[in-house]
Design a protein around this motif. Structure first.
Motif, mmCIF file in Angstrom:
data_model
loop_
_atom_site.group_PDB
_atom_site.id
_atom_site.type_symbol
_atom_site.label_atom_id
_atom_site.label_comp_id
_atom_site.label_asym_id
_atom_site.label_seq_id
_atom_site.Cartn_x
_atom_site.Cartn_y
_atom_site.Cartn_z
ATOM 1 N N THR A 1 0.786 -1.249 -0.025
ATOM 2 C CA THR A 1 -0.045 0.043 -0.039
ATOM 3 C C THR A 1 0.997 1.354 0.016
ATOM 4 N N VAL A 2 0.247 2.340 -0.435
ATOM 5 C CA VAL A 2 1.030 3.696 -0.396
ATOM 6 C C VAL A 2 1.096 4.151 0.948
ATOM 7 N N ASP A 3 2.070 5.006 0.964
ATOM 8 C CA ASP A 3 2.409 5.561 2.523
ATOM 9 C C ASP A 3 1.880 6.767 2.895
ATOM 10 N N ALA A 4 0.673 7.052 2.655
ATOM 11 C CA ALA A 4 0.114 8.420 3.064
ATOM 12 C C ALA A 4 -1.369 8.457 3.245
ATOM 13 N N ALA A 5 -2.003 9.487 3.963
ATOM 14 C CA ALA A 5 -3.340 9.470 3.921
ATOM 15 C C ALA A 5 -3.691 10.760 3.575
ATOM 16 N N PRO A 6 -4.538 11.265 2.724
ATOM 17 C CA PRO A 6 -5.089 12.701 2.292
ATOM 18 C C PRO A 6 -5.893 13.189 3.749
ATOM 19 N N GLN A 7 -5.225 14.581 4.007
ATOM 20 C CA GLN A 7 -5.913 15.414 4.954
ATOM 21 C C GLN A 7 -6.864 16.477 4.591
ATOM 22 N N LYS A 8 -6.417 17.225 3.739
ATOM 23 C CA LYS A 8 -7.248 18.387 3.469
ATOM 24 C C LYS A 8 -7.264 18.637 1.648
ATOM 25 N N SER A 9 -8.363 19.150 1.395
ATOM 26 C CA SER A 9 -8.573 19.318 -0.039
ATOM 27 C C SER A 9 -8.505 20.893 -0.150
ATOM 28 N N LEU A 10 -7.613 21.265 -1.016
ATOM 29 C CA LEU A 10 -7.418 22.620 -1.514
ATOM 30 C C LEU A 10 -7.922 23.118 -2.886
ATOM 31 N N SER A 11 -8.512 24.057 -2.988
ATOM 32 C CA SER A 11 -8.866 24.498 -4.373
ATOM 33 C C SER A 11 -7.783 25.128 -5.283
ATOM 34 N N ALA A 12 -6.840 25.889 -4.497
ATOM 35 C CA ALA A 12 -5.473 26.307 -5.275
ATOM 36 C C ALA A 12 -4.389 26.563 -4.532
ATOM 37 N N GLU A 13 -3.309 26.513 -5.146
ATOM 38 C CA GLU A 13 -1.860 26.380 -4.311
ATOM 39 C C GLU A 13 -1.238 27.436 -5.243
ATOM 40 N N LYS A 14 -0.611 28.587 -4.817
ATOM 41 C CA LYS A 14 0.185 29.212 -5.545
ATOM 42 C C LYS A 14 1.668 29.461 -5.034
ATOM 43 N N GLY A 15 2.705 29.294 -6.051
ATOM 44 C CA GLY A 15 3.908 29.496 -5.369
ATOM 45 C C GLY A 15 4.863 28.319 -5.086
ATOM 46 N N ILE A 16 5.646 28.342 -4.103
ATOM 47 C CA ILE A 16 6.588 27.450 -3.640
ATOM 48 C C ILE A 16 5.986 26.872 -2.173
ATOM 49 N N PRO A 17 5.637 25.585 -2.127
ATOM 50 C CA PRO A 17 5.085 25.026 -1.003
ATOM 51 C C PRO A 17 6.228 25.031 -0.018
ATOM 52 N N TRP A 18 6.143 24.894 1.123
ATOM 53 C CA TRP A 18 6.925 25.127 2.250
ATOM 54 C C TRP A 18 8.234 24.135 2.448
ATOM 55 N N GLY A 19 7.878 22.746 2.136
ATOM 56 C CA GLY A 19 8.826 21.878 1.786
ATOM 57 C C GLY A 19 9.958 22.110 1.095
ATOM 58 N N ILE A 20 9.778 22.632 -0.150
ATOM 59 C CA ILE A 20 10.501 22.889 -1.257
ATOM 60 C C ILE A 20 11.304 24.228 -0.955
ATOM 61 N N GLN A 21 10.712 25.161 -0.242
ATOM 62 C CA GLN A 21 11.504 26.062 0.227
ATOM 63 C C GLN A 21 12.786 25.525 1.378
ATOM 64 N N HIS A 22 12.101 24.880 2.225
ATOM 65 C CA HIS A 22 12.953 24.304 3.489
ATOM 66 C C HIS A 22 13.994 23.409 3.211
ATOM 67 N N VAL A 23 14.139 23.017 1.901
ATOM 68 C CA VAL A 23 15.144 22.028 1.626
ATOM 69 C C VAL A 23 16.219 22.844 0.828
ATOM 70 N N LYS A 24 15.830 24.141 0.436
ATOM 71 C CA LYS A 24 16.501 25.116 -0.213
ATOM 72 C C LYS A 24 16.543 24.921 -1.701
#
Length: 377
Positions: free
Chosen positions: A89-112
């Motif tokens: 089985t895949v290793d995750a579970a969905p938590q929240k649906s969002l209609s839009a996302e703009k820019g650079i998500p936090w994880g991508i910023q975080h790892v530079k």
């Protein structure tokens, strides 16, 4: 080996084994000549329905089909091995649906990652994502996808009917600077390999076929955001084949919060084993951890692409794994020709220490700028 006797046994067994006691098994041939002979005879002497019931897995000289749970194949001992074709089985579970996302998500910023884009964007690096498929119509993924393969239905594109694979592909290589999100390696190419169904479930045999497809299609990185608790010789064999072919396999450690254990295939030394971290640079509570983990990466509340052009927030070591696959794409575009062993060494040498009194001291968190600097040394 008397391949004709084996073929007749298989025909009889496949015809009889449609009851509830039958389970999927993998039968591996020890000798290449036995396997070649069997394939020739099977194609000539079996019926279309029998051929449909028996899956060929040529990379490991094997077949998969439904057999009695207690079948040991003792009459062919020493010539074939048998193991269960486990579900993964895949290793995750969905938590929240969002209609839009703009820019650079936090994880991508975080790892530079953004700091690296003036040097490398992962241009033309091929990443196989063995997962639930991908949303080909998602505006953020349109320029990042190759055709891939659908192992569940070979006549169709690997369309995602779950969402997990689309989320993984978004973190790796989304490229919609103006209206949507950007992934770690926006110029890399994702090759979706659909082995998982709409429930996020697959058989080991389909994973093996997916690895085989990636190796034959000269994919450089394989993302495996899934796991299972049981060791599989068939899976280890195919991952070893990929490793020996120069393909780096990145695998998620699992979401059980265990301190000394990780899922397969992440436990195999031929993979890069990934645990999940949080915004606070701590190990995520759900992440497996310990000596088997090679590197940690953002895996908590990660927003990425979803079905029908939408976005979802998900948590899991799956999400962490996609950050590392994207980072390796940046590395390979910057320094072509690195071996899987080279890449693993560079990743482990360049980690940022994690926070917290219980943080692992022998490994740390992905830092892309440190990774690129380590590659120059």
């Amino acid at each position: 080996m008397d391949t004709t006797a084996f073929l007749h046994w298989l025909q009889d067994t496949v015809a009889a084994e449609e009851g509830p006691s039958a389970i999927r098994r993998i039968i591996r041939f020890q000798e290449p000549s036995d396997y070649s002979q069997f394939l020739r005879e099977w194609s000539e002497l079996s019926t279309p329905s029998q051929q449909q019931a028996v899956k060929q897995i040529q990379i490991i000289r094997a077949i998969s089909c439904r057999l009695p749970a207690k079948e040991t194949l003792s009459r062919f001992a020493g010539r074939v091995w048998i193991e269960n074709d486990f579900r993964i089985t895949v290793d995750a579970a969905p938590q929240k649906s969002l209609s839009a996302e703009k820019g650079i998500p936090w994880g991508i910023q975080h790892v530079k990652a953004p700091l690296a884009w003036s040097t490398t964007t992962g241009h033309r690096i091929k990443i196989g994502v063995i997962d639930t498929g991908v949303d080909f119509s998602h505006p953020d993924l349109r320029h990042s996808l190759s055709r891939g393969i659908n192992l569940i239905n070979r006549s169709m594109l690997p369309h995602d009917d779950n969402g997990h694979g689309t989320h993984i592909a978004g973190t790796i290589a989304a490229a919609n600077q103006v209206h949507g999100m950007i992934g770690i390696a926006p110029r890399a190419q994702v090759y979706p390999v659909k082995a998982f169904d709409h429930n996020g479930s697959a058989f080991v045999s389909d994973i093996v076929l997916g690895i085989d497809w990636c190796v034959r299609n000269k994919v450089q990185i394989i993302n495996m955001s899934f796991g299972m608790k049981t060791r599989s010789k068939a899976l280890l064999n195919s991952i070893t084949n990929a490793y020996n072919a120069g393909v780096i396999v990145v695998a998620s450690s699992g979401n059980d919060g265990k301190r000394r254990s990780v899922d397969y295939p992440a436990r195999y030394p031929q993979t890069v084993s990934v645990g999940a971290s949080t915004r606070l640079r701590r190990v995520a509570p759900f992440s497996n951890r310990g000596a088997y983990i090679d590197i940690y990466a953002p895996g908590d509340k990660i927003v990425s692409a979803w079905l029908r052009g939408k976005y979802h927030e998900m948590s899991g070591t799956s999400m962490a794994t996609s950050h590392v696959s994207g980072a390796i794409a940046l590395l390979l575009a910057y320094k072509p020709g690195l071996s899987p062993a080279d890449i693993k060494s560079i990743l482990k040498r360049s980690v940022q220490p994690l926070r917290g009194t219980k943080a692992p001291k022998l490994t740390g968190e992905l830092d892309i700028m440190r990774m690129l600097q380590a590659a120059d040394r």
